[in-house]
Design a protein around this motif. Sequence first.
Motif, PDB file in Angstrom:
ATOM      1  N   GLY A  16      -0.314   6.519  14.793  1.00 18.54           N
ATOM      2  CA  GLY A  16       0.604   5.465  14.358  1.00 18.54           C
ATOM      3  C   GLY A  16       0.862   4.583  15.577  1.00 18.54           C
ATOM      4  N   LEU A  36      -6.891  11.552  17.068  1.00 20.83           N
ATOM      5  CA  LEU A  36      -7.246  12.229  15.809  1.00 20.83           C
ATOM      6  C   LEU A  36      -6.209  11.896  14.746  1.00 20.83           C
ATOM      7  N   GLY A  47       4.921   0.710   7.332  1.00 19.20           N
ATOM      8  CA  GLY A  47       5.923   0.567   6.265  1.00 19.20           C
ATOM      9  C   GLY A  47       7.305   0.241   6.785  1.00 19.20           C
TER      10      GLY A  47
END
Length: 401
Positions: A16, A36, A47
């Motif tokens: 992220g 990964l 979001g």
Amino acid sequence: MSPERARTDVLVIGAGIVGALIGRELAGRGHGVVLLDPEPGRGASIGNAGLLVPSFTRPMAAPSTWWEGVRGMTGENPLISIGSMSPAVLTWLARFTVAARPGRAGRIAARLVAPARAAADAYAGLAAETGIDLGLAREGWLQAARSPAVLRRKAVLARTLAKEGVDYEVLARDDLRAQEPELDPGLAGAVFFPGDSSLDPAATTRAALAAAEERGAVVRRTRVNGLVRRHGEVAAVRTGLGEFSATTYVLATGAGRLGGRGVQPGWGWSVDLPAMRNPISTPMIGLDDHVVFNPLRGRIRITGGMRIGGTPSARDDHPAATAIRQAAERLVPALRDLPAGSIVRAARPMTPDGLPRVARTGRNLIVATGHGTLGMTLAPATAVTVARLVGSEDRREEVLW
Ligand SMILES: Cc1cc2nc3c(=O)[nH]c(=O)nc-3n(C[C@H](O)[C@H](O)[C@H](O)COP(=O)(O)OP(=O)(O)OC[C@H]3O[C@@H](n4cnc5c(N)ncnc54)[C@H](O)[C@@H]3O)c2cc1C
């Protein structure tokens, strides 16, 4: 490239905004980095509301929010609720209650202001490096209040943050209307924070990943199912693609299970309404209605909701989006003219006390999670902190935040 042949100094688990910026920072310092993630850049990092907010560093664990939470448990506010009564959530709530004691929130906010203030410059650097338009707008943030009492309370809190260098201006009803004519005329006023900024979170996370790869980091699309420990340290991670090993491991899995027992998901929703002309020009939060507005190019993003624990399903999306939209339309009536928009459900990684968990927790394991409501804002500072930890000879446990 097979896992065995990769020269890996650092494995970053989770890509992220936090993992991607850590990967970029480490690769830039010459480390061999593998990220990964089964869905790189698709967690809370796309979001969210996209605000960089030194003014909002006061954690949720504060006496007033505690009462808000209790009301949420009684179902009074559909957007604030407890999603599960599991032992882990109850333990989290007990710790939240302890952390919410008077006086503590101000001290935590004071610690987070400096890293939060560094964010806008860091993202400007990312935009320049990648040539990707992040939609970075350094035009401040309005915190609007419906009731005079809420406005007064916000102004008092703003005065305490001003000691840390956060500028603010209290706008009375007419000043607010002059700045944003489409707002509900019934609002009491707002506190304006000129040092806050906003951006497009999806474009920003994409840019962070692109920059990490451009600097030499490798992204592998796979979920980490567990850590293999040998002789008191992490020897490898297990994935569907086999085992990967490295000298150092960084857990940046957000609200994902690997992130640690102390972190609970704080679910929220964002709704993008297509808008040829945005009814407001300044990003804003409605303090009484708990809804955030970010006017972006061609759309306005509205976000809200805080459901602690559990796992909402697609069935929850429509009611949540409707409640957020209704709250938003109360503040900006012109939104009623906009068509329905796309909905994203995402989990904030919430620690009970509101401090991110950026720490060496084992000889070769570093955790970088728990950024809660401030992950976009604090990720650049976390990336630098983690890079310092990776480079440090000191193998003892060290908690930095
Ligand atoms: C509605 C909402 C509004 C918000 N508004 C703002 C805001 O305005 N400003 C702000 O600063 N912050 C905001 N936030 C908070 C911010 O979005 C988060 O703090 C931030 O995205 C956390 O980043 P992260 O990289 O730690 O987690 P994430 O973005 O969730 O990324 C975690 C990644 O880890 C991966 N992962 C998980 N488990 C595994 C595993 N086992 N193996 C491999 N990979 C794994 C996931 O696939 C994901 O890609 C908001 C959040 C929400 C939900």
